[in-house]
Scaffold this active site. Structure first.
Site, PDB file in Angstrom:
ATOM      1  N   LYS A  16      11.570 -41.399  61.231  1.00  8.90           N
ATOM      2  CA  LYS A  16      11.593 -41.368  62.713  1.00  8.90           C
ATOM      3  C   LYS A  16      11.568 -39.942  63.223  1.00  8.90           C
ATOM      4  CE  LYS A  16      15.458 -43.610  62.573  1.00  8.90           C
ATOM      5  NZ  LYS A  16      15.510 -43.936  61.139  1.00  8.90           N
ATOM      6  N   GLY A  40      20.309 -38.930  60.125  1.00  2.00           N
ATOM      7  CA  GLY A  40      19.820 -37.666  59.583  1.00  2.00           C
ATOM      8  C   GLY A  40      18.313 -37.709  59.715  1.00  2.00           C
ATOM      9  N   HIS A  41      17.780 -36.958  60.667  1.00  2.00           N
ATOM     10  CA  HIS A  41      16.343 -36.999  60.942  1.00  2.00           C
ATOM     11  C   HIS A  41      15.715 -35.688  60.500  1.00  2.00           C
ATOM     12  CE1 HIS A  41      17.012 -40.239  64.274  1.00  2.00           C
ATOM     13  NE2 HIS A  41      17.438 -40.600  63.092  1.00  2.00           N
ATOM     14  N   GLN A 225      18.971 -44.938  62.932  1.00  2.00           N
ATOM     15  CA  GLN A 225      19.134 -46.066  62.030  1.00  2.00           C
ATOM     16  C   GLN A 225      17.869 -46.945  62.047  1.00  2.00           C
ATOM     17  OE1 GLN A 225      22.198 -45.474  64.288  1.00  2.00           O
ATOM     18  NE2 GLN A 225      22.353 -43.931  62.705  1.00  2.00           N
TER      19      GLN A 225
HETATM   20  P1  GDP Z   1      14.619 -40.622  59.563  1.00  2.00           P
HETATM   21  O1  GDP Z   1      16.096 -40.775  59.450  1.00  2.00           O
HETATM   22  O2  GDP Z   1      13.944 -41.921  59.919  1.00  2.00           O
HETATM   23  O3  GDP Z   1      14.187 -39.521  60.474  1.00  2.00           O
HETATM   24  O4  GDP Z   1      14.096 -40.249  58.088  1.00  2.00           O
HETATM   25  P2  GDP Z   1      14.769 -39.175  57.092  1.00  2.00           P
HETATM   26  O5  GDP Z   1      14.478 -37.811  57.587  1.00  2.00           O
HETATM   27  O6  GDP Z   1      16.188 -39.520  56.825  1.00  2.00           O
HETATM   28  O7  GDP Z   1      13.995 -39.500  55.753  1.00  2.00           O
HETATM   29  C1  GDP Z   1      12.605 -39.399  55.657  1.00  2.00           C
HETATM   30  C2  GDP Z   1      12.264 -38.356  54.565  1.00  2.00           C
HETATM   31  O8  GDP Z   1      10.914 -38.481  54.212  1.00  2.00           O
HETATM   32  C3  GDP Z   1      12.427 -36.935  55.046  1.00  2.00           C
HETATM   33  O9  GDP Z   1      12.812 -36.134  53.967  1.00  2.00           O
HETATM   34  C4  GDP Z   1      11.020 -36.553  55.518  1.00  2.00           C
HETATM   35  O10 GDP Z   1      10.768 -35.166  55.463  1.00  2.00           O
HETATM   36  C5  GDP Z   1      10.185 -37.286  54.522  1.00  2.00           C
HETATM   37  N1  GDP Z   1       8.883 -37.765  54.979  1.00  2.00           N
HETATM   38  C6  GDP Z   1       8.533 -38.238  56.205  1.00  2.00           C
HETATM   39  N2  GDP Z   1       7.273 -38.699  56.188  1.00  2.00           N
HETATM   40  C7  GDP Z   1       6.827 -38.533  54.919  1.00  2.00           C
HETATM   41  C8  GDP Z   1       5.606 -38.861  54.256  1.00  2.00           C
HETATM   42  O11 GDP Z   1       4.669 -39.415  54.820  1.00  2.00           O
HETATM   43  N3  GDP Z   1       5.523 -38.548  52.934  1.00  2.00           N
HETATM   44  C9  GDP Z   1       6.540 -37.966  52.254  1.00  2.00           C
HETATM   45  N4  GDP Z   1       6.353 -37.716  50.977  1.00  2.00           N
HETATM   46  N5  GDP Z   1       7.690 -37.638  52.853  1.00  2.00           N
HETATM   47  C10 GDP Z   1       7.841 -37.941  54.159  1.00  2.00           C
HETATM   48  P1  IMO Z   2      18.870 -42.608  60.214  1.00  2.00           P
HETATM   49  O1  IMO Z   2      18.855 -42.437  61.703  1.00  2.00           O
HETATM   50  C1  IMO Z   2      20.152 -45.055  56.821  1.00  2.00           C
HETATM   51  C2  IMO Z   2      23.982 -47.152  57.246  1.00  2.00           C
HETATM   52  C3  IMO Z   2      25.129 -46.731  56.355  1.00  2.00           C
HETATM   53  C4  IMO Z   2      25.852 -48.065  56.208  1.00  2.00           C
HETATM   54  C5  IMO Z   2      25.701 -48.680  57.592  1.00  2.00           C
HETATM   55  C6  IMO Z   2      26.899 -48.486  58.511  1.00  2.00           C
HETATM   56  O2  IMO Z   2      18.838 -41.335  59.463  1.00  2.00           O
HETATM   57  O3  IMO Z   2      17.823 -43.585  59.790  1.00  2.00           O
HETATM   58  P2  IMO Z   2      27.828 -46.378  59.836  1.00  2.00           P
HETATM   59  O4  IMO Z   2      28.288 -45.043  59.340  1.00  2.00           O
HETATM   60  O5  IMO Z   2      26.719 -46.311  60.799  1.00  2.00           O
HETATM   61  O6  IMO Z   2      28.975 -47.242  60.313  1.00  2.00           O
HETATM   62  O7  IMO Z   2      27.282 -47.116  58.509  1.00  2.00           O
HETATM   63  O8  IMO Z   2      24.570 -48.069  58.185  1.00  2.00           O
HETATM   64  N1  IMO Z   2      23.370 -46.058  58.044  1.00  2.00           N
HETATM   65  C7  IMO Z   2      22.170 -45.524  57.789  1.00  2.00           C
HETATM   66  N2  IMO Z   2      21.310 -45.751  56.779  1.00  2.00           N
HETATM   67  N3  IMO Z   2      19.824 -44.189  57.793  1.00  2.00           N
HETATM   68  C8  IMO Z   2      20.671 -43.976  58.836  1.00  2.00           C
HETATM   69  O9  IMO Z   2      20.337 -43.229  59.916  1.00  2.00           O
HETATM   70  C9  IMO Z   2      21.921 -44.617  58.843  1.00  2.00           C
HETATM   71  N4  IMO Z   2      22.984 -44.618  59.671  1.00  2.00           N
HETATM   72  C10 IMO Z   2      23.846 -45.513  59.183  1.00  2.00           C
HETATM   73  O10 IMO Z   2      24.649 -46.245  55.136  1.00  2.00           O
HETATM   74  O11 IMO Z   2      25.175 -48.883  55.302  1.00  2.00           O
HETATM   75 MG    MG Z   3      17.626 -40.455  58.058  1.00  2.00          MG
END
Ligand code: GDP
Ligand code: IMO
Ligand code: MG
Length: 428
Positions: A16, A40-41, A225
């Site tokens: 996201k 964590g984005h 999430q």
């Molecule tokens: P979010 O929480 O939905 O914003 O996603 P996260 O940042 O937690 O996890 C997505 C991970 O995948 C991050 O480390 C991004 O840098 C990485 N990522 C996003 N898009 C791609 C993709 O198309 N390919 C690869 N290999 N990594 C990606």
């Molecule tokens: P982003 O925005 C993945 C999960 C936790 C747990 C459940 C409840 O980066 O996609 P909480 O601390 O919210 O009460 O935990 O939700 N969880 C996530 N899993 N990505 C997240 O955020 C999450 N935020 C919470 O691991 O299972």
């Molecule tokens: Mg994340």
């Protein structure tokens, strides 16, 4: 003017952050609508990687207004630290606005999250232990009055709120958990220190959002999430405590449903989940390990290894429905580059019956056996491909099956973490 919602289609971490950052380039405003630093984005710009927990993923665009709306919950220590770290790296946070109505995650929320999870033992939810459940619990309880961001503007008010909360929390800490009681004075001083860093960004976000709507701004509402972590529509009780779905974007920001133009659900090309709870397509084996290693599937917030499996088409179809999706952004497709064949779950077999939608009843979901369709893999590096037509035939077939299952067009295909590694398609 357009209002677009970015929602996680699965169990979070779908990318996201990357998609929001891309859309932010053209947007006037990016608004985080729910959740807190359980999120964590990740946004990758050239050699730099930014892990954002609270601040909207539009912050790297200096002209984009970034708002943390009423529906979010804010840990002042996390926000102040994230803010300082961005500023240190040369990212301006001048355009950050934080809703005064947002509830504040206090040290007692973090402590209670921890103690509650310990007490659940083997039946724990696997929360991020960031205090999310306890802060939303206090929000719905209403009295004694919890701390909101407005209270970080007035130290006496902050003290009053903390004392009111601790009168109750300390009884619970001692009697239920045998824990030490907390002192208001130290807590007020600690939170007040962080408040100094963020105070001038606190505002009436609701008024600001209406102002932007009236001005015809391009607005992106950024979810945290994912759909199946939604308090009502997720795999309860293994969910978070907020409304992660597209409807939550309206609740969290005050943008009326008729103002929303499009809903982009972000889906990985496979599935992951971090924390406990049902996961029908989980591959708790070598295949899952391979996906985890290729996709670097370790939590952005807690560092936990994510559970991995094939794409769950039943979940995706359900997600498209719940969110009223108009588009899919398909991410991490390159992670499947090395596989000889790829699989998509097209149905669940439950007690001899095939289901095309995720059942609401937990007992049924627990029994679900995935029915897979296996397709040829593409076995080449997608990372450098810029045009949809240049994707190998098997990759396009894989995408076509996803579109058919979800009855929603894939308008963005992400083949790497960086901004450039994104293929765009027009909405038909
Ligand atoms: P979010 O929480 O939905 O914003 O996603 P996260 O940042 O937690 O996890 C997505 C991970 O995948 C991050 O480390 C991004 O840098 C990485 N990522 C996003 N898009 C791609 C993709 O198309 N390919 C690869 N290999 N990594 C990606
Ligand atoms: P982003 O925005 C993945 C999960 C936790 C747990 C459940 C409840 O980066 O996609 P909480 O601390 O919210 O009460 O935990 O939700 N969880 C996530 N899993 N990505 C997240 O955020 C999450 N935020 C919470 O691991 O299972
Ligand atoms: Mg994340």
């Amino acid at each position: 003017m357009a209002v677009r919602v970015v929602v996680g289609a699965q169990w979070g971490d779908e990318g996201k952050g990357k998609i929001t950052d891309l859309l932010a380039e053209q947007a006037d405003v990016v608004i985080r609508y729910q959740g807190g630093n359980n999120a964590g984005h990740t946004v990758v710009v050239g050699e730099d990687s930014y892990k954002l927990h609270l601040i909207p993923s539009g912050i790297l665009h200096p002209n984009t207004l970034c708002i943390m709306a009423d529906g979010t919950v804010i840990d002042p220590e996390c926000l102040a630290t994230e803010y300082d770290s961005l500023v240190t790296r040369g990212v301006s946070c001048e355009n950050l606005r934080v809703s005064g109505n947002a509830h504040v995650i206090m040290p007692y929320h973090r402590l209670l999250d921890e103690l509650q999870e310990e007490a659940r033992g083997a039946g724990s939810i696997g929360t991020t232990r960031r205090g999310i459940g306890p802060v939303y619990t206090d929000k719905t309880a209403r009295k004694p009055l919890p701390v909101r961001m407005w209270d970080l503007l007035d130290k006496d008010m902050l003290r009053q709120r903390v004392e009111g909360q601790l009168a109750q929390k300390n009884v619970i800490l001692e009697a239920v958990y045998g824990a030490e009681v907390l002192r208001a004075d130290e807590m007020v001083e600690e939170v007040w220190r962080y408040a100094q860093i963020i105070q001038r960004h606190i505002c009436d976000a609701r008024a600001l959002v209406f102002e932007q709507l009236q001005a015809g701004a391009d607005i992106v509402l950024e979810g945290a999430q994912g759909t199946f972590l939604d308090l009502d529509y997720g795999t309860y009780p293994f969910v978070t405590s907020s409304h992660t779905v597209a409807g939550g974007a309206c609740l969290g920001t005050g943008v009326g449903p008729t103002m929303v133009d499009s809903v982009i659900i972000v889906s990985k090309a496979y599935s992951t989940r971090v924390g406990a709870g049902p996961f029908p397509t989980e591959e708790d084996n070598e295949t899952g390990d391979r996906i985890r290693e290729r996709g670097c599937e370790y939590g952005t917030t807690t560092g936990r290894p994510r559970r991995c499996g094939w794409l769950d088409g039943v979940a995706l179809r359900t997600s498209a429905n719940i969110n009223g999706a108009t588009e899919i952004a398909l991410t991490l497709l390159d992670v499947l580059d090395a596989f000889e064949t790829v699989k998509i779950c097209t149905g669940y077999e439950i007690g001899g019956t095939t289901h095309g939608m995720m059942p609401a009843r937990p007992e049924l979901l627990a029994e679900a056996r995935p029915i897979f369709e296996e397709l040829p893999g593409w076995e080449c590096d997608l990372g450098g491909i810029a045009a949809y037509e240049d994707l190998p035939r098997p990759t396009r077939d894989y995408i076509a099956l996803i579109e058919e299952i979800a009855a929603t067009p894939v308008t963005m295909v992400s083949v790497g973490a960086s901004r450039e590694q994104t293929i765009r398609r027009d909405v038909p």
